[in-house]
Design an enzyme around this catalytic site. Structure first.
Site, PDB file in Angstrom:
ATOM      1  N   PHE A 155      44.189  46.496  49.825  1.00 27.05           N
ATOM      2  CA  PHE A 155      43.347  45.536  50.547  1.00 27.05           C
ATOM      3  C   PHE A 155      42.187  45.072  49.646  1.00 27.05           C
ATOM      4  CE2 PHE A 155      39.619  44.808  53.359  1.00 27.05           C
ATOM      5  CZ  PHE A 155      40.069  43.626  53.917  1.00 27.05           C
ATOM      6  N   GLN A 156      41.981  43.791  49.601  1.00 23.71           N
ATOM      7  CA  GLN A 156      40.959  43.163  48.756  1.00 23.71           C
ATOM      8  C   GLN A 156      41.104  43.538  47.291  1.00 23.71           C
ATOM      9  OE1 GLN A 156      37.031  43.615  50.626  1.00 23.71           O
ATOM     10  NE2 GLN A 156      37.442  41.734  51.770  1.00 23.71           N
ATOM     11  N   MET A 178      30.802   8.738  41.848  1.00 22.29           N
ATOM     12  CA  MET A 178      31.341   8.579  40.500  1.00 22.29           C
ATOM     13  C   MET A 178      32.824   8.244  40.555  1.00 22.29           C
ATOM     14  SD  MET A 178      30.525   8.388  37.385  1.00 22.29           S
ATOM     15  CE  MET A 178      29.183   9.312  36.652  1.00 22.29           C
ATOM     16  N   LYS A 229      35.806  51.610  43.021  1.00 20.51           N
ATOM     17  CA  LYS A 229      34.933  52.296  43.977  1.00 20.51           C
ATOM     18  C   LYS A 229      34.780  53.784  43.651  1.00 20.51           C
ATOM     19  CE  LYS A 229      33.893  52.361  48.881  1.00 20.51           C
ATOM     20  NZ  LYS A 229      34.294  51.921  50.229  1.00 20.51           N
ATOM     21  N   GLU A 240      29.564  33.839  47.582  1.00 24.90           N
ATOM     22  CA  GLU A 240      29.479  34.397  46.231  1.00 24.90           C
ATOM     23  C   GLU A 240      29.272  33.322  45.169  1.00 24.90           C
ATOM     24  OE1 GLU A 240      31.724  35.369  48.478  1.00 24.90           O
ATOM     25  OE2 GLU A 240      31.770  37.555  48.542  1.00 24.90           O
TER      26      GLU A 240
END
Lengths: 157, 565
Positions: free
Chosen positions: B112-113, B474, B162, B50
């Site tokens: 969930f999630q 760096m 959803k 993602e």
């Protein structure tokens, strides 16, 4: 330096969190905060007391305006300020001084609001600095107080 | 027409003219993906992570100026997207991120999630929405696009449970949005503009300090015209590279920690700094108490909160840089004596002559600066350049010959390693006719190298030039300079992949070069490759980015260059 700002915000999901998060994220303090809906509108009014130098306040105001649901930020030196405090005294501490307490409460636009067999409750409404004084005086004289403050509300003169 | 929430998302994206969505499906966003499957109006690019998807949308937005769109699922999908969103937020990049959420009935149950998505994105978005009713969905999408691209642009996040994607309602896409609480100021105050112009005409040592806002507002033509006419010395921030052409005689280079000496002295010695959409970042100002002590400041910015945030501003102008300069130009040109800045330019020219950007070239080892200069010579002028973050980023900003704004895509504010490659893929999707090159390091490239497969699958052949010093360069440089060379966890020599094989395993082409001729030869091949290319360039390990303003030091205390060996 303490300052008060009055913020008109749209009533929408998470708006309080947005305002409070902004203060937290940028390290600004909130001394007190009150929120209530504005009658017959889709807005709420938040009154925020904060501490900081004028430069920080300028940023606070700008950052508040930057939040999308913020409609208006009112800053003024000409606010009428009111705060409510309630003090619960154990009855055995004060049973001989009820007249005194009542008299002092009246000086602060207050009164004895409730009495039962264990406690008396006094409520006062006044400027925050006067509330400070009232509470200090009570705390010196009496022990085991329970104190609730509402946070300041303001309106422009 | 009654549509489901999922269908409304699709129809709204089409109405917004979206051509490409970058994303990754998952449980909570499945209904929307089902509708994506059924349509052919826009393309969906499936990232491998993602974060990659959001950086692609970001790169697409930076290169095209359009709103980038990314789509992810709930929970980990959304949390993986956060770095991408925060990167866009700090650089004010217009983007809409749509995430799935558990059904409204499950919100707050630790389902969930489930994650408090709007809670997580609130500090890193311009605004965000949790859609509770399908009736609000179309308007919220319209508002999100409007907010993302208007005012000071930024990412906007829409979280859609959803059940809202299943619920049906009448679909009507609003023509316009009108928010009483959000009215950006585009046109500058006339009196403030006039006062600023008078200050410029009075100034002896003015400098244009050009920032990322100049790129975002599309003001570069005006700025070029004004600089050419007034001959006022100019400096650019990292985010503004390309606003002026690299060969403009009035451009003294990049300002800040790794800016040129002349640019930093221009800021240090100026009596008037004219900020065009810049924000006086700490990497630009150095130690703030010592910054530009003799200068008054004209600050033009569309975001009022930037003005006076870091430095005292005598001439604040809230407005869009382009519109303000349009207003300013005629009164500025009227009777300005451009000879009066000659002496000032001579001083800066002298600084430039004394301490130009330079490096000790070598025939034995490849110097990273040489790679960048050479690429600049060989690549077409309209090439798009992205970078990751670290030494290679600064070398690119210093040495690449930029010719137009939106040419240079880099994570300036947040400094996100792993940004460059997916951003390059997004840019390539938006600008198919252009060569896209990502300068990266051996540290940064590993953070999103999985997106190679995306370049392969969607035929987006970008070129990665890995300036490989086998260090987290760096950090290594700072350790050498400020920590007695104790190289804590920065030496990568024993943990490197074989970039050639790694590239090949994901449908790309890899080359490893350690000689200058090899690099030139391979780069020519890369320009015409139809696959993603990785050029692993073995560079001088211990090369430093110089000059440098040590952290929290005044600009004038620049460390210049090491003595030539």
């Amino acid at each position: 330096m303490k300052r008060i700002i009055s913020v008109i915000v749209e009533n929408e999901h998470g708006v309080l969190a947005r305002v409070v998060n902004m203060f937290a994220a940028r390290g600004y303090n909130i001394t007190s905060l009150t929120v209530a809906p504005v009658l017959n509108s889709e807005f709420s009014r938040m009154t925020i007391m904060s501490e900081g130098d004028p430069k920080i306040f300028e940023q606070i105001v700008k950052q508040l305006y930057k939040l999308i649901p913020v409609y208006k930020v009112i800053e003024s030196d000409n606010f009428i300020q009111k705060e409510m405090a309630m003090v619960k005294f154990p009855l055995k501490e004060v049973k001989d001084n009820l007249a005194d307490i009542d008299a002092i409460a009246r000086c602060y636009n207050g009164k004895i609001s409730n009495v039962n067999d264990k406690h008396i409750v006094v409520s006062v409404v006044d400027r925050p600095d006067r509330i400070d004084n009232f509470l200090k005086a009570m705390a010196i004289k009496y022990k085991n107080l329970e104190i609730v403050r509402s946070g300041v509300s303001v309106i422009e003169r | 027409m009654r549509l489901t929430g999922a269908q409304i998302v699709i129809e709204s994206l089409i109405k917004e003219g979206v051509k490409t969505v970058f994303g990754y499906p998952g449980g909570a966003i499945m209904n929307v993906y089902d509708e994506i499957y059924k349509q052919d109006k826009f393309k969906h690019i499936l990232a491998k992570h993602e974060q990659g998807a959001v950086h692609m949308a970001d790169g697409y937005a930076r290169a095209t100026g359009k709103v980038g769109v990314a789509m992810v699922t709930s929970g980990p999908g959304l949390t993986n997207a956060i770095t991408g969103i925060a990167t866009a937020y700090t650089d004010s990049i217009p983007m809409v991120v749509i995430s799935g959420q558990v059904p409204t009935t499950a919100i707050g149950t630790d389902a969930f999630q489930e994650v408090d998505a709007v809670g997580v994105t609130r500090p890193v978005t311009k605004h965000n929405f949790l859609v509770k009713n399908v009736e609000d969905l179309a308007y919220i999408i319209k508002e999100a696009f409007y907010l993302a691209r208007s005012g000071r642009p930024g990412p906007v996040h829409i979280d859609i449970p959803k059940d809202v994607t299943i619920a049906k309602t009448k679909f009507e896409y609003p023509e316009k949005v009108d928010l009483i609480t959000y009215k950006p100021t585009y046109k500058g105050n006339k009196r403030a503009i006039k006062r600023a112009v008078e200050a410029i005409k009075r100034a002896k040592k003015p400098v244009f300090y050009i920032g990322g806002g100049s790129v975002l507002s599309g003001a570069y033509k005006l700025i070029r015209e004004i600089v050419e006419y007034t001959k006022i010395p100019s400096v650019e921030t990292l985010m503004a590279r390309g606003v002026l052409r690299f060969d403009s005689p009035y451009l003294y280079g990049m300002v800040g920690m790794h800016g040129s000496f002349a640019a930093n002295m221009a800021m240090n010695d100026a009596d008037l700094i004219i900020s065009l959409g810049a924000r006086f970042d700490d990497r630009v100002t150095g130690k703030i108490d010592e910054f530009a002590k003799n200068a008054d400041i004209i600050h033009i910015d569309i975001d009022p909160s930037q003005i006076g945030k870091v430095v005292e501003t005598k001439y604040p102008i809230v407005g869009d840089v382009k519109l303000v300069l349009e207003e300013m130009m005629p009164i500025l040109f009227d009777g300005i004596d451009t000879d009066r800045f000659k002496e000032w330019r001579d001083v800066l020219d002298r600084y430039q002559e004394l301490y130009p950007l330079k490096y000790a070239n070598s025939d034995e080892v490849i110097k990273p600066q040489w790679v960048i200069e050479k690429t600049g010579e060989l690549a077409p002028e309209d090439v798009v350049i992205s970078t990751d973050v670290g030494q290679h980023q600064m070398w690119t900003a210093q040495f690449y010959p930029f010719t137009y704004p939106k040419q240079f895509l880099t994570s300036g504010g947040l400094g996100t390693m792993g940004f460059g490659f997916p951003a390059a893929i997004g840019a390539k999707e938006g600008k198919k006719d252009k060569v896209v090159i990502n300068f990266t390091g051996d540290g940064s490239i590993m953070m999103n190298i999985q997106e190679t497969l995306v370049g392969y699958k969607y035929n987006l052949p970008v070129i990665n030039i890995i300036l490989n010093n086998n260090y987290l360069g760096m950090v290594r440089q700072w350790q050498t300079m400020f920590y007695d060379d104790r190289l804590s966890e920065t030496d990568l020599a024993d943990v490197q992949p074989d970039f050639v094989k790694l590239a090949e395993s994901m449908g790309a082409v890899g080359y490893r070069v350690s000689k200058k001729e090899e690099f030139i030869e391979v780069l020519q091949k890369a320009f015409i490759s139809d696959k993603v290319v990785f050029i692993d360039v073995q560079i001088d390990r211990r090369e430093d980015v110089l000059p440098m303003v040590p952290p929290n030091s005044p600009l004038k205390n620049m460390l210049i260059f090491k003595e030539e060996k």
